[in-house]
Structures are given as structure tokens and as C-alpha cells.
Write a protein that holds these residues in place. Sequence first.
Motif, mmCIF file in Angstrom:
data_model
loop_
_atom_site.group_PDB
_atom_site.id
_atom_site.type_symbol
_atom_site.label_atom_id
_atom_site.label_comp_id
_atom_site.label_asym_id
_atom_site.label_seq_id
_atom_site.Cartn_x
_atom_site.Cartn_y
_atom_site.Cartn_z
ATOM 1 N N PRO A 1 -1.804 -7.015 -22.738
ATOM 2 C CA PRO A 1 -1.900 -6.338 -24.038
ATOM 3 C C PRO A 1 -1.091 -5.039 -24.124
ATOM 4 C CG PRO A 1 -4.076 -7.054 -23.312
ATOM 5 C CD PRO A 1 -3.139 -7.260 -22.159
ATOM 6 N N LEU A 2 -0.653 -4.511 -23.003
ATOM 7 C CA LEU A 2 0.141 -3.275 -23.018
ATOM 8 C C LEU A 2 1.560 -3.513 -23.520
ATOM 9 C CD1 LEU A 2 -0.970 -1.783 -19.582
ATOM 10 C CD2 LEU A 2 -1.809 -1.177 -21.868
ATOM 11 N N GLY A 3 1.974 -4.770 -23.573
ATOM 12 C CA GLY A 3 3.319 -5.090 -24.046
ATOM 13 C C GLY A 3 4.378 -4.411 -23.195
ATOM 14 N N ALA A 4 5.438 -3.956 -23.830
ATOM 15 C CA ALA A 4 6.554 -3.330 -23.121
ATOM 16 C C ALA A 4 6.133 -2.053 -22.396
ATOM 17 C CB ALA A 4 7.697 -3.040 -24.084
ATOM 18 N N GLY A 5 5.006 -1.495 -22.767
ATOM 19 C CA GLY A 5 4.510 -0.288 -22.109
ATOM 20 C C GLY A 5 4.189 -0.484 -20.639
ATOM 21 N N VAL A 6 4.009 -1.721 -20.212
ATOM 22 C CA VAL A 6 3.698 -2.003 -18.807
ATOM 23 C C VAL A 6 4.957 -2.005 -17.942
ATOM 24 C CG1 VAL A 6 3.844 -4.537 -18.830
ATOM 25 C CG2 VAL A 6 2.210 -3.405 -17.322
ATOM 26 N N HIS B 1 7.196 -11.018 -15.221
ATOM 27 C CA HIS B 1 6.553 -10.391 -16.378
ATOM 28 C C HIS B 1 7.478 -9.429 -17.110
ATOM 29 C CE1 HIS B 1 2.846 -12.427 -15.708
ATOM 30 N NE2 HIS B 1 2.683 -11.919 -14.511
ATOM 31 N N ALA B 2 8.564 -9.042 -16.492
ATOM 32 C CA ALA B 2 9.539 -8.170 -17.149
ATOM 33 C C ALA B 2 10.532 -8.952 -18.008
ATOM 34 C CB ALA B 2 10.292 -7.346 -16.102
ATOM 35 N N ALA C 1 14.074 -0.328 -18.882
ATOM 36 C CA ALA C 1 13.397 -0.410 -17.577
ATOM 37 C C ALA C 1 13.330 -1.855 -17.087
ATOM 38 C CB ALA C 1 11.997 0.196 -17.665
ATOM 39 N N ALA C 2 13.096 -2.805 -17.987
ATOM 40 C CA ALA C 2 13.052 -4.224 -17.597
ATOM 41 C C ALA C 2 14.427 -4.681 -17.135
ATOM 42 C CB ALA C 2 12.571 -5.087 -18.759
ATOM 43 N N PHE C 3 15.455 -4.310 -17.881
ATOM 44 C CA PHE C 3 16.812 -4.687 -17.508
ATOM 45 C C PHE C 3 17.182 -4.090 -16.142
ATOM 46 C CE2 PHE C 3 21.401 -3.747 -17.555
ATOM 47 C CZ PHE C 3 21.888 -5.046 -17.628
ATOM 48 N N GLU C 4 16.907 -2.825 -15.953
ATOM 49 C CA GLU C 4 17.237 -2.164 -14.688
ATOM 50 C C GLU C 4 16.447 -2.751 -13.524
ATOM 51 O OE1 GLU C 4 16.844 2.056 -15.309
ATOM 52 O OE2 GLU C 4 18.447 2.056 -16.808
ATOM 53 N N LEU C 5 15.210 -3.146 -13.775
ATOM 54 C CA LEU C 5 14.420 -3.811 -12.739
ATOM 55 C C LEU C 5 15.079 -5.133 -12.347
ATOM 56 C CD1 LEU C 5 11.940 -4.110 -10.918
ATOM 57 C CD2 LEU C 5 10.677 -4.965 -12.925
ATOM 58 N N GLY C 6 15.549 -5.871 -13.329
ATOM 59 C CA GLY C 6 16.249 -7.122 -13.045
ATOM 60 C C GLY C 6 17.499 -6.893 -12.211
#
Length: 154
Positions: free
Chosen positions: A30-35, A58-59, A68-73
Motif C-alpha cells: 500500500p505504500l506504493g512508490a514510497g517503499v 517489487h521495484a 530510486a527504482a531505476f538506480e536500484l535496477g
Amino acid sequence: MDDLKIRELVKRLDTASVVEQEAAWTLLRPLGAGVVPFLADAYGSTKKAQGRVALIFHAIRFARDSEAAFELGIRALKDKATLVRYRACGVCAYSLRPDAIPHLEELLEHPDAKTAEDAVAAIDAIKRKNHHYFIDRSHSGTSFWTVNPEDSAV
């Protein structure tokens, strides 16, 4: 939910137990992109490959809207585990960001043939601006990758 609780739940993803991962993700979703920043923060300290796979998986859905999701990838493209690298290629493919291509090109000569194939598929998806091609590698038009509800099969 406060940051400490979020960090505790993200830490629970560092397990080989799918049941435990799903229980934690049910509370985090439920946190969406905030996680995503929490997933990214946990990546370096996540010991189990299955846990790192979960973080990257999950990213993926946020790869187009979350830096942040892109950089994690991008970071996970260098992981020691094949499945983590696969999911990282998926983040890049789903993002459709051309700036991922140089990072993916580094994998084209990877000793793991599967990783090299995944990088080729991600590059193809980005260049053709069609994330479905990460899954539909022959461009058959019969396989689709629905990450978010708005992803159409067309």
C-alpha cells in the motif's frame, strides 16, 4: 506507518521463504512508490539472493516513475546472482530509459550466457520502446508483460 516499521518489513524480505516475503509485502504494497527508497537502502545489506530478487522484483513496477527504482535496477545489474541480474534487466527494460543501455551493454560479454541474453532483450525493448519485448523476445506478438494495470497488450 513509520520509517522504522517500513525498514523492519523490508528486512523481512531477506529470506528464502516466499510465504514470509509475501506476508511482508502485503503490508508494504500500500505504500506504493514510497517503499522504493527503502528497497534501495536495503539492497546492500540483503544477504540472501532470494531477498535481493524480491527487492528488485517489487521495484520493477515503479521503474518509469521512480529514480530510486531505476538506480536500484542499474546497481543490481552487477549482482552475483543470475536471477537478481535478470530482474535488474527487467527494471531497465520496463523503464524504457535509453540511459540504461550503456549499463546493459556491459553485460553483453558476461560469462553467464543467460545474463547476456537478458541484457540483449532489455536493450531491444528499450530501443523499440516496447517493454513487452523483454518477455516476447521473438516479437511474436503473443506474449505480453503486464507489470501495471495500464500496460496494454497492444
